[in-house]
Design a protein around this motif. Structure first.
Motif, PDB file in Angstrom:
ATOM      1  N   HIS A 113      -7.982  15.154  14.476  1.00 39.96           N
ATOM      2  CA  HIS A 113      -8.092  13.707  14.660  1.00 39.96           C
ATOM      3  C   HIS A 113      -8.243  13.036  13.292  1.00 39.96           C
ATOM      4  O   HIS A 113      -9.166  13.336  12.564  1.00 39.96           O
ATOM      5  CB  HIS A 113      -9.311  13.373  15.532  1.00 39.96           C
ATOM      6  N   ALA A 114      -7.339  12.120  12.994  1.00 36.66           N
ATOM      7  CA  ALA A 114      -7.421  11.399  11.715  1.00 36.66           C
ATOM      8  C   ALA A 114      -8.403  10.236  11.848  1.00 36.66           C
ATOM      9  O   ALA A 114      -8.481   9.594  12.896  1.00 36.66           O
ATOM     10  CB  ALA A 114      -6.051  10.870  11.316  1.00 36.66           C
ATOM     11  N   TYR A 115      -9.156   9.972  10.790  1.00 30.53           N
ATOM     12  CA  TYR A 115     -10.031   8.808  10.782  1.00 30.53           C
ATOM     13  C   TYR A 115      -9.167   7.544  10.761  1.00 30.53           C
ATOM     14  O   TYR A 115      -8.103   7.527  10.136  1.00 30.53           O
ATOM     15  CB  TYR A 115     -10.927   8.828   9.541  1.00 30.53           C
ATOM     16  N   PRO A 116      -9.610   6.470  11.421  1.00 30.50           N
ATOM     17  CA  PRO A 116      -8.788   5.254  11.468  1.00 30.50           C
ATOM     18  C   PRO A 116      -8.550   4.623  10.100  1.00 30.50           C
ATOM     19  O   PRO A 116      -7.568   3.905   9.902  1.00 30.50           O
ATOM     20  CB  PRO A 116      -9.592   4.317  12.383  1.00 30.50           C
ATOM     21  N   ILE A 117      -9.417   4.925   9.140  1.00 28.11           N
ATOM     22  CA  ILE A 117      -9.281   4.331   7.800  1.00 28.11           C
ATOM     23  C   ILE A 117      -8.265   5.100   6.952  1.00 28.11           C
ATOM     24  O   ILE A 117      -7.781   4.599   5.946  1.00 28.11           O
ATOM     25  CB  ILE A 117     -10.669   4.262   7.128  1.00 28.11           C
ATOM     26  N   THR A 118      -7.900   6.302   7.402  1.00 28.13           N
ATOM     27  CA  THR A 118      -6.936   7.103   6.640  1.00 28.13           C
ATOM     28  C   THR A 118      -5.609   6.372   6.470  1.00 28.13           C
ATOM     29  O   THR A 118      -4.996   6.418   5.402  1.00 28.13           O
ATOM     30  CB  THR A 118      -6.709   8.474   7.310  1.00 28.13           C
ATOM     31  N   ARG A 119      -5.174   5.671   7.504  1.00 25.70           N
ATOM     32  CA  ARG A 119      -3.902   4.943   7.399  1.00 25.70           C
ATOM     33  C   ARG A 119      -3.970   3.874   6.319  1.00 25.70           C
ATOM     34  O   ARG A 119      -3.046   3.730   5.514  1.00 25.70           O
ATOM     35  CB  ARG A 119      -3.540   4.318   8.751  1.00 25.70           C
ATOM     36  N   LEU A 120      -5.058   3.129   6.289  1.00 26.37           N
ATOM     37  CA  LEU A 120      -5.237   2.079   5.282  1.00 26.37           C
ATOM     38  C   LEU A 120      -5.169   2.672   3.878  1.00 26.37           C
ATOM     39  O   LEU A 120      -4.461   2.161   2.999  1.00 26.37           O
ATOM     40  CB  LEU A 120      -6.579   1.375   5.507  1.00 26.37           C
ATOM     41  N   ILE A 121      -5.876   3.765   3.671  1.00 28.04           N
ATOM     42  CA  ILE A 121      -5.907   4.405   2.352  1.00 28.04           C
ATOM     43  C   ILE A 121      -4.540   4.979   1.999  1.00 28.04           C
ATOM     44  O   ILE A 121      -4.047   4.812   0.881  1.00 28.04           O
ATOM     45  CB  ILE A 121      -7.027   5.468   2.311  1.00 28.04           C
ATOM     46  N   SER A 122      -3.898   5.621   2.965  1.00 28.35           N
ATOM     47  CA  SER A 122      -2.572   6.213   2.731  1.00 28.35           C
ATOM     48  C   SER A 122      -1.547   5.146   2.350  1.00 28.35           C
ATOM     49  O   SER A 122      -0.782   5.308   1.386  1.00 28.35           O
ATOM     50  CB  SER A 122      -2.127   6.965   3.987  1.00 28.35           C
ATOM     51  N   GLU A 123      -1.536   4.053   3.095  1.00 28.68           N
ATOM     52  CA  GLU A 123      -0.552   2.998   2.824  1.00 28.68           C
ATOM     53  C   GLU A 123      -0.858   2.267   1.516  1.00 28.68           C
ATOM     54  O   GLU A 123       0.066   1.827   0.819  1.00 28.68           O
ATOM     55  CB  GLU A 123      -0.489   2.022   4.001  1.00 28.68           C
ATOM     56  N   ALA A 124      -2.134   2.162   1.171  1.00 31.19           N
ATOM     57  CA  ALA A 124      -2.492   1.558  -0.125  1.00 31.19           C
ATOM     58  C   ALA A 124      -2.031   2.459  -1.265  1.00 31.19           C
ATOM     59  O   ALA A 124      -1.592   1.971  -2.317  1.00 31.19           O
ATOM     60  CB  ALA A 124      -3.998   1.321  -0.196  1.00 31.19           C
ATOM     61  N   MET A 125      -2.114   3.765  -1.070  1.00 26.58           N
ATOM     62  CA  MET A 125      -1.602   4.705  -2.075  1.00 26.58           C
ATOM     63  C   MET A 125      -0.096   4.552  -2.234  1.00 26.58           C
ATOM     64  O   MET A 125       0.424   4.493  -3.351  1.00 26.58           O
ATOM     65  CB  MET A 125      -1.948   6.145  -1.680  1.00 26.58           C
ATOM     66  N   GLU A 126       0.604   4.456  -1.103  1.00 28.49           N
ATOM     67  CA  GLU A 126       2.061   4.291  -1.141  1.00 28.49           C
ATOM     68  C   GLU A 126       2.456   2.996  -1.845  1.00 28.49           C
ATOM     69  O   GLU A 126       3.489   2.933  -2.525  1.00 28.49           O
ATOM     70  CB  GLU A 126       2.627   4.297   0.285  1.00 28.49           C
ATOM     71  N   ALA A 127       1.620   1.962  -1.702  1.00 21.26           N
ATOM     72  CA  ALA A 127       1.900   0.664  -2.332  1.00 21.26           C
ATOM     73  C   ALA A 127       1.490   0.635  -3.802  1.00 21.26           C
ATOM     74  O   ALA A 127       1.748  -0.344  -4.503  1.00 21.26           O
ATOM     75  CB  ALA A 127       1.173  -0.451  -1.565  1.00 21.26           C
TER      76      ALA A 127
END
Length: 196
Positions: free
Chosen positions: A127-141
Protein backbone atom coordinates in the motif's frame (compact mmCIF):
# COMPACT_ATOMS: atom_id res chain seq x y z
CA UNK A 1 -26.72 -3.24 4.09
CA UNK A 2 -27.67 -6.89 3.58
CA UNK A 3 -28.32 -9.04 6.64
CA UNK A 4 -25.20 -11.16 6.09
CA UNK A 5 -23.07 -7.99 5.66
CA UNK A 6 -24.51 -6.59 8.90
CA UNK A 7 -23.72 -9.82 10.76
CA UNK A 8 -20.17 -9.78 9.42
CA UNK A 9 -19.76 -6.16 10.55
CA UNK A 10 -21.24 -6.98 13.97
CA UNK A 11 -18.78 -9.87 14.34
CA UNK A 12 -15.82 -7.68 13.41
CA UNK A 13 -16.94 -4.92 15.81
CA UNK A 14 -17.37 -7.49 18.58
CA UNK A 15 -13.96 -9.00 17.83
CA UNK A 16 -12.31 -5.58 18.06
CA UNK A 17 -13.90 -5.08 21.50
CA UNK A 18 -12.90 -8.58 22.63
CA UNK A 19 -9.32 -8.26 21.37
CA UNK A 20 -8.98 -4.88 23.07
CA UNK A 21 -10.34 -6.22 26.35
CA UNK A 22 -8.64 -9.64 26.42
CA UNK A 23 -5.74 -9.43 23.98
CA UNK A 24 -5.49 -11.86 21.10
CA UNK A 25 -4.50 -14.86 23.25
CA UNK A 26 -7.21 -14.26 25.85
CA UNK A 27 -9.98 -13.57 23.32
CA UNK A 28 -12.50 -16.37 22.80
CA UNK A 29 -14.63 -16.86 19.72
CA UNK A 30 -17.58 -17.80 21.96
CA UNK A 31 -17.30 -14.41 23.67
CA UNK A 32 -17.01 -12.66 20.30
CA UNK A 33 -20.15 -14.44 19.08
CA UNK A 34 -22.00 -13.46 22.27
CA UNK A 35 -20.92 -9.81 21.92
CA UNK A 36 -22.07 -9.86 18.28
CA UNK A 37 -25.37 -11.52 19.24
CA UNK A 38 -24.78 -14.38 16.80
CA UNK A 39 -24.22 -18.11 17.18
CA UNK A 40 -20.72 -19.58 17.08
CA UNK A 41 -21.76 -21.35 13.90
CA UNK A 42 -22.64 -18.01 12.27
CA UNK A 43 -19.28 -16.60 13.34
CA UNK A 44 -17.44 -19.56 11.77
CA UNK A 45 -19.50 -19.22 8.58
CA UNK A 46 -17.94 -15.76 8.20
CA UNK A 47 -14.50 -16.39 9.71
CA UNK A 48 -12.88 -19.82 9.93
CA UNK A 49 -10.80 -18.92 12.98
CA UNK A 50 -9.77 -16.25 15.45
CA UNK A 51 -6.68 -15.73 13.26
CA UNK A 52 -8.87 -15.02 10.22
CA UNK A 53 -10.80 -12.46 12.27
CA UNK A 54 -7.59 -10.77 13.32
CA UNK A 55 -6.38 -10.66 9.72
CA UNK A 56 -9.68 -9.08 8.62
CA UNK A 57 -9.33 -6.42 11.33
CA UNK A 58 -5.70 -5.78 10.32
CA UNK A 59 -6.83 -5.25 6.73
CA UNK A 60 -9.51 -2.82 7.90
CA UNK A 61 -6.86 -0.90 9.83
CA UNK A 62 -4.60 -0.71 6.76
CA UNK A 63 -7.55 0.49 4.66
CA UNK A 64 -8.53 3.12 7.26
CA UNK A 65 -4.96 4.40 7.40
CA UNK A 66 -5.06 4.63 3.60
CA UNK A 67 -8.48 6.28 3.52
CA UNK A 68 -6.94 9.50 2.26
CA UNK A 69 -6.86 9.71 -1.53
CA UNK A 70 -3.45 10.00 -3.23
CA UNK A 71 -2.49 13.67 -3.40
CA UNK A 72 -1.53 14.98 -6.87
CA UNK A 73 1.06 17.73 -7.38
CA UNK A 74 -0.40 21.07 -8.49
CA UNK A 75 2.21 23.07 -10.45
CA UNK A 76 0.21 26.27 -9.82
CA UNK A 77 0.63 26.04 -6.04
CA UNK A 78 3.69 26.30 -3.81
CA UNK A 79 4.94 22.74 -3.22
CA UNK A 80 5.80 23.32 0.44
CA UNK A 81 2.26 24.50 1.16
CA UNK A 82 0.83 21.51 -0.72
CA UNK A 83 3.03 19.19 1.32
CA UNK A 84 1.99 20.79 4.62
CA UNK A 85 -1.71 20.59 3.69
CA UNK A 86 -1.33 16.92 2.73
CA UNK A 87 0.52 16.11 5.95
CA UNK A 88 -2.10 17.84 8.11
CA UNK A 89 -4.78 15.77 6.38
CA UNK A 90 -2.74 12.58 6.82
CA UNK A 91 -2.18 13.24 10.54
CA UNK A 92 -5.94 13.81 10.98
CA UNK A 93 -6.67 10.44 9.34
CA UNK A 94 -4.18 8.39 11.37
CA UNK A 95 -5.01 10.06 14.70
CA UNK A 96 -8.79 9.75 14.35
CA UNK A 97 -10.16 7.92 17.42
CA UNK A 98 -11.32 4.74 15.67
CA UNK A 99 -8.08 4.49 13.69
CA UNK A 100 -6.04 4.85 16.88
CA UNK A 101 -8.10 2.16 18.61
CA UNK A 102 -7.55 -0.26 15.74
CA UNK A 103 -3.85 0.54 15.67
CA UNK A 104 -3.49 -0.07 19.41
CA UNK A 105 -5.32 -3.38 19.20
CA UNK A 106 -3.38 -4.65 16.18
CA UNK A 107 0.03 -3.36 17.30
CA UNK A 108 -0.22 -5.05 20.69
CA UNK A 109 -0.57 -8.39 18.94
CA UNK A 110 2.17 -7.64 16.42
CA UNK A 111 4.60 -6.95 19.27
CA UNK A 112 3.80 -10.37 20.73
CA UNK A 113 3.89 -12.40 17.51
CA UNK A 114 6.90 -11.86 15.23
CA UNK A 115 5.56 -14.04 12.40
CA UNK A 116 2.24 -12.20 12.37
CA UNK A 117 4.18 -8.92 12.48
CA UNK A 118 6.25 -9.89 9.41
CA UNK A 119 3.12 -10.85 7.51
CA UNK A 120 1.39 -7.60 8.47
CA UNK A 121 4.31 -5.40 7.42
CA UNK A 122 4.67 -7.31 4.14
CA UNK A 123 1.02 -6.46 3.49
CA UNK A 124 1.51 -2.77 4.32
CA UNK A 125 4.42 -2.62 1.85
CA UNK A 126 1.90 -3.17 -0.97
CA UNK A 127 0.00 0.00 0.00
CA UNK A 128 1.48 3.34 -1.06
CA UNK A 129 1.12 6.32 1.25
CA UNK A 130 -1.20 8.98 -0.24
CA UNK A 131 1.60 11.57 -0.07
CA UNK A 132 3.89 9.44 -2.25
CA UNK A 133 2.13 10.65 -5.40
CA UNK A 134 2.66 14.30 -4.46
CA UNK A 135 6.35 13.71 -3.80
CA UNK A 136 6.81 11.60 -6.93
CA UNK A 137 5.16 14.15 -9.20
CA UNK A 138 7.11 17.01 -7.60
CA UNK A 139 10.30 15.08 -8.35
CA UNK A 140 9.21 14.61 -11.96
CA UNK A 141 8.53 18.37 -12.19
CA UNK A 142 12.03 19.13 -10.86
CA UNK A 143 10.72 20.91 -7.75
CA UNK A 144 12.62 18.52 -5.50
CA UNK A 145 15.56 16.35 -6.45
CA UNK A 146 14.90 12.97 -7.96
CA UNK A 147 15.14 9.96 -5.65
CA UNK A 148 13.05 6.95 -4.69
CA UNK A 149 9.68 8.60 -3.93
CA UNK A 150 8.58 5.82 -1.57
CA UNK A 151 11.80 6.08 0.42
CA UNK A 152 11.56 9.88 0.57
CA UNK A 153 7.95 9.63 1.76
CA UNK A 154 8.96 7.20 4.50
CA UNK A 155 11.70 9.55 5.66
CA UNK A 156 9.23 12.42 5.98
CA UNK A 157 6.48 10.36 7.62
CA UNK A 158 8.85 8.91 10.22
CA UNK A 159 9.49 12.50 11.34
CA UNK A 160 5.83 13.46 11.29
CA UNK A 161 4.60 10.31 13.04
CA UNK A 162 7.28 10.69 15.69
CA UNK A 163 5.78 14.01 16.72
CA UNK A 164 2.08 13.65 15.91
CA UNK A 165 1.09 9.95 15.88
CA UNK A 166 3.14 8.18 18.54
CA UNK A 167 2.40 10.64 21.38
CA UNK A 168 -1.31 10.27 20.57
CA UNK A 169 -0.96 6.49 20.31
CA UNK A 170 0.86 6.03 23.63
CA UNK A 171 -0.29 9.02 25.70
CA UNK A 172 -3.70 9.86 24.26
CA UNK A 173 -2.53 13.40 23.59
CA UNK A 174 -0.37 15.39 21.21
CA UNK A 175 1.85 17.73 23.22
CA UNK A 176 3.66 18.72 20.02
CA UNK A 177 3.02 22.27 18.77
CA UNK A 178 1.44 22.43 15.31
CA UNK A 179 4.44 24.49 14.15
CA UNK A 180 6.61 21.37 14.46
CA UNK A 181 5.11 20.22 11.17
CA UNK A 182 6.83 23.19 9.53
CA UNK A 183 10.16 21.99 10.96
CA UNK A 184 9.59 18.46 9.60
CA UNK A 185 8.90 19.85 6.13
CA UNK A 186 11.90 22.22 6.37
CA UNK A 187 14.19 19.26 7.20
CA UNK A 188 12.75 17.31 4.28
CA UNK A 189 13.21 20.23 1.91
CA UNK A 190 16.79 20.83 3.11
CA UNK A 191 17.61 17.30 1.97
CA UNK A 192 15.55 17.20 -1.24
CA UNK A 193 15.82 20.75 -2.65
CA UNK A 194 17.66 20.41 -5.98
CA UNK A 195 21.21 21.70 -6.18
CA UNK A 196 21.36 25.05 -7.94
Amino acid sequence: MKRTEKKRKDIIDAAIEEFRAQGFLGAKTTSIAKRANVSSRTLYNHFESKEALFEAISEIMIERNGRMDPVPYDPDRDFVEQLKDALRQYVAVITEETALGLNRMVMSELIRDLDRSKKFFAETETHAYPITRLISEAMEAGVIRTADAGYATNQLLVLVKGFFFWPEFFLGETPTPASTLDDCVAMFMAHYTPDS
